[in-house]
Enzyme design. Structure first.
Site, PDB file in Angstrom:
ATOM      1  N   GLN A 182       0.344  -0.874   0.040  1.00 49.99           N
ATOM      2  CA  GLN A 182      -0.316  -0.207  -0.212  1.00 49.99           C
ATOM      3  C   GLN A 182       0.737   1.205  -0.042  1.00 49.99           C
ATOM      4  O   GLN A 182       0.429   2.405   0.476  1.00 49.99           O
ATOM      5  CB  GLN A 182      -0.971  -0.215   1.145  1.00 49.99           C
ATOM      6  N   SER A 183       2.229   1.295  -0.320  1.00 49.31           N
ATOM      7  CA  SER A 183       3.013   2.111  -0.687  1.00 49.31           C
ATOM      8  C   SER A 183       2.496   3.389  -1.086  1.00 49.31           C
ATOM      9  O   SER A 183       1.789   3.725  -2.413  1.00 49.31           O
ATOM     10  CB  SER A 183       3.825   1.838  -1.712  1.00 49.31           C
ATOM     11  N   ASN A 184       2.586   4.348  -0.480  1.00 54.92           N
ATOM     12  CA  ASN A 184       2.037   6.067  -0.957  1.00 54.92           C
ATOM     13  C   ASN A 184       2.715   6.620  -2.125  1.00 54.92           C
ATOM     14  O   ASN A 184       2.614   7.254  -2.903  1.00 54.92           O
ATOM     15  CB  ASN A 184       1.845   6.902   0.487  1.00 54.92           C
TER      16      ASN A 184
END
Length: 173
Positions: free
Chosen positions: A62-64
């Site tokens: 879920q890396s921004n």
């Protein structure tokens, strides 16, 4: 495509600098969530300057940073490929939903080691370069010297905005 990301329990700042500085390509706004894309604005300008057709980066599922890098690559006419750790929420929600909506090529590596992730990134990049598509690889979080300039810019913006608001900060964490 412009993303607005808000978190209301901190002082709002916005990244409004152009991702492609010399050409003024576009802006991404992020308010108080993560400082990740500060690094990205400099790295994406460098990728464009080097003639990259494909941009790689990595992070958690879920890396921004990865999602914002993909959005910037799309906007700048480059193909994003995210090589992410297969840990956490990999379902089509959160940033994975946004990646899907943007048509981003997301590949998961089932490992806890970034060495394995980078090896896969190198393998895919070799294939793309053999097809005549120059690649630009950005490490997790944009953690290289050029990427650190985004954090310098962030501190400058925080200082300007807090002064304009009459707020004195003792610490920034």
């Amino acid at each position: 495509m412009v993303f607005y990301i808000f978190k209301t329990d901190c002082i709002s700042y916005k990244w409004s600098q152009s991702v492609c500085r010399e050409g003024g390509c576009y802006s991404i706004y992020a308010s108080g969530f993560h400082l990740d894309f500060g690094a990205g604005q400099y790295l994406m300008a460098d990728a464009k300057r080097q003639g990259a057709k494909v941009v790689f980066t990595t992070g958690g599922a879920q890396s921004n940073h990865a999602m914002l890098t993909a959005a910037a690559a799309r906007k700048l006419g480059m193909t994003p490929i995210l090589v992410l750790k297969k840990r956490g929420v990999t379902a089509r929600q959160g940033n994975q939903l946004l990646n899907s909506l943007m048509g981003v090529d997301v590949r998961f590596v089932d490992s806890d080691s970034y060495d394995d992730v980078y090896a896969e990134m190198d393998r895919i990049a070799a294939e793309k370069e053999a097809e005549g598509k120059p690649c630009y690889k950005i490490p997790v979080g944009g953690s290289v010297a050029l990427g650190s300039l985004g954090y310098v810019e962030c501190v400058r913006e925080i200082a300007e905005q807090t002064e304009a608001m009459g707020i004195r900060l003792d610490h920034i964490i």
